[in-house]
Design a protein around this motif. Sequence first.
Motif, short mmCIF file in Angstrom:
data_model
loop_
_atom_site.label_atom_id
_atom_site.label_comp_id
_atom_site.label_asym_id
_atom_site.label_seq_id
_atom_site.Cartn_x
_atom_site.Cartn_y
_atom_site.Cartn_z
N GLY A 180 0.80 -1.23 0.00
CA GLY A 180 0.00 0.00 0.00
C GLY A 180 0.83 1.27 0.00
N LYS A 181 2.12 1.17 0.39
CA LYS A 181 2.99 2.34 0.40
C LYS A 181 3.58 2.59 -0.99
CE LYS A 181 6.11 1.49 3.60
NZ LYS A 181 7.19 2.16 2.89
N LYS A 182 4.24 3.72 -1.13
CA LYS A 182 4.96 4.02 -2.37
C LYS A 182 6.46 3.94 -2.14
CE LYS A 182 2.20 7.00 -5.37
NZ LYS A 182 2.14 8.35 -5.99
N GLY A 183 7.17 3.47 -3.16
CA GLY A 183 8.63 3.56 -3.17
C GLY A 183 9.36 2.61 -2.26
N CYS A 184 8.74 1.46 -1.92
CA CYS A 184 9.44 0.47 -1.10
C CYS A 184 10.61 -0.13 -1.87
CB CYS A 184 8.49 -0.66 -0.70
SG CYS A 184 7.20 -0.16 0.46
N LEU A 185 11.64 -0.54 -1.14
CA LEU A 185 12.80 -1.19 -1.77
C LEU A 185 12.36 -2.37 -2.63
CD1 LEU A 185 15.93 -1.34 -1.98
CD2 LEU A 185 15.86 -2.87 0.01
N GLU A 186 11.35 -3.09 -2.18
CA GLU A 186 10.87 -4.26 -2.92
C GLU A 186 10.42 -3.92 -4.33
OE1 GLU A 186 7.03 -6.97 -2.12
OE2 GLU A 186 8.69 -7.38 -0.74
N THR A 187 9.93 -2.71 -4.54
CA THR A 187 9.41 -2.33 -5.86
C THR A 187 10.51 -2.09 -6.88
OG1 THR A 187 9.37 0.07 -5.41
CG2 THR A 187 7.41 -1.21 -4.76
N VAL A 188 11.76 -1.96 -6.43
CA VAL A 188 12.85 -1.64 -7.36
C VAL A 188 14.05 -2.58 -7.27
CG1 VAL A 188 12.31 0.82 -7.64
CG2 VAL A 188 13.70 0.08 -5.69
N ALA A 189 14.10 -3.43 -6.24
CA ALA A 189 15.28 -4.29 -6.07
C ALA A 189 14.94 -5.77 -6.06
CB ALA A 189 16.02 -3.92 -4.79
N SER A 190 13.65 -6.11 -6.10
CA SER A 190 13.27 -7.51 -6.25
C SER A 190 13.44 -7.90 -7.71
CB SER A 190 11.80 -7.70 -5.85
OG SER A 190 10.96 -6.96 -6.73
N ALA A 191 13.32 -9.19 -7.99
CA ALA A 191 13.41 -9.65 -9.38
C ALA A 191 12.32 -9.00 -10.23
CB ALA A 191 13.28 -11.17 -9.43
N THR A 192 11.12 -8.89 -9.69
CA THR A 192 10.03 -8.25 -10.42
C THR A 192 10.25 -6.74 -10.55
OG1 THR A 192 8.81 -8.26 -8.33
CG2 THR A 192 8.25 -9.96 -9.90
N GLY A 193 10.85 -6.14 -9.53
CA GLY A 193 11.13 -4.71 -9.57
C GLY A 193 12.18 -4.36 -10.61
N ILE A 194 13.22 -5.19 -10.71
CA ILE A 194 14.28 -4.96 -11.71
C ILE A 194 13.70 -5.04 -13.12
CG2 ILE A 194 16.43 -5.90 -12.65
CD1 ILE A 194 17.05 -6.88 -9.75
N LYS A 195 12.85 -6.02 -13.34
CA LYS A 195 12.20 -6.18 -14.65
C LYS A 195 11.36 -4.94 -14.97
CE LYS A 195 8.73 -9.06 -16.97
NZ LYS A 195 7.85 -10.25 -16.84
N ARG A 196 10.61 -4.45 -14.00
CA ARG A 196 9.76 -3.28 -14.22
C ARG A 196 10.59 -2.03 -14.51
NH1 ARG A 196 5.07 -1.99 -10.00
NH2 ARG A 196 6.83 -2.14 -8.56
N LEU A 197 11.70 -1.84 -13.80
CA LEU A 197 12.59 -0.70 -14.07
C LEU A 197 13.08 -0.72 -15.50
CD1 LEU A 197 14.82 -0.41 -10.85
CD2 LEU A 197 13.17 1.27 -11.66
N ALA A 198 13.44 -1.91 -15.98
CA ALA A 198 13.94 -2.04 -17.35
C ALA A 198 12.84 -1.76 -18.37
CB ALA A 198 14.52 -3.43 -17.56
N GLN A 199 11.68 -2.34 -18.17
CA GLN A 199 10.59 -2.15 -19.12
C GLN A 199 10.13 -0.70 -19.18
OE1 GLN A 199 7.95 -5.20 -17.54
NE2 GLN A 199 8.34 -6.53 -19.31
N ASP A 200 10.07 -0.06 -18.01
CA ASP A 200 9.60 1.33 -17.98
C ASP A 200 10.66 2.32 -18.45
OD1 ASP A 200 7.28 0.29 -16.99
OD2 ASP A 200 7.43 1.18 -14.99
N GLY A 201 11.93 1.95 -18.33
CA GLY A 201 12.99 2.88 -18.70
C GLY A 201 13.49 2.74 -20.13
#
Length: 327
Positions: A180-201
């Motif tokens: 429910g929060k924004k900007g958790c480490l999990e959103t950018v450093a998990s396997a799914t987060g890394i994939k999302r950073l790449a796709q969005d960038g």
Amino acid sequence: MQNKNIIGVDLGGTTIKFGIITREGKILEQWSIKTDISDEGTHITPSIIQSINSYMKKNDLSASDFLGIGMGSPGTVNKKRGTVIGAYNLNWKTEQPLEEMIEGQTGIPLHIDNDANVAALGEQWIGAGNNEPDVVFITLGTGVGGGVIVNGELVHGEIGAAGEIGHMTVDPNGYRCTCGKKGCLETVASATGIKRLAQDGAASFEKETPLIKAIANGEKINAKIIIDAAKDGDEFGLAVVDKVTDYLGLACGNIANLLNPSTIIIGGGVSKAGEFLAERIRKHLAVYAFPTIRESTKIRIAELSNDAGIIGASSLVIIESINQSNK
């Protein structure tokens, strides 16, 4: 009692791992079964009981041959009650009386803790922590978990939820997290987060690289593909990894400033990138950590891989045995 072994159990969302562990942390045997999360996870605990009882019957063993069962589980663990609640990847939405059920139907004492805490104990004891008393463990997998050990003991906090490193805020304006929060480490450093950073960038990156082309062509990518591309010199892959390790360096810097551990251990599937990942986290840690702390806190890659859970779980039994003998 000295010769009795321990049963270690690592309960995961897809697999339940079991091990017969000595008091020195050596794995003698191990096996696994699939995790059946159907029917709100009601089959999970009976399957654990059945597997342990089958092992004892097959090997002509009884409850008295074991010092105890140590178990790591997702969710919030009440150690005093021996219960788990909020393990949503197991479909456990209500409190699960694991100690009552497993002890009652195997006859062996059960000691349980959160799965990330248990993995932290394993790495601190036998793995990259070198049995140092002040160690923090961060696991980078589908999500991001953690365990904190201070003066040789796990830190549990008021409700047993200490060590939720994955929900440390590293970008207040970042992605919405499942919590429910924004900007958790999990959103950018998990396997799914890394994939999302790449796709969005990918669309805004100034150069075309093999990884950019793969994303543009709709090819399936994951954290391993992204990190491997970075290792091969792909400029976009390197940019993504630098962003991820900057977030991790910020988190590790805050952890180091607060706790001054001797070692922060990086584990989980993403950690298979090894020193390629660790050296970049160290670089960013140096930016965020207090000067004397940055010189004393080491970043190490986990050494036990998938065995950290069952080894750490077994240590719960040893710790309880020591505590009882000291009373």
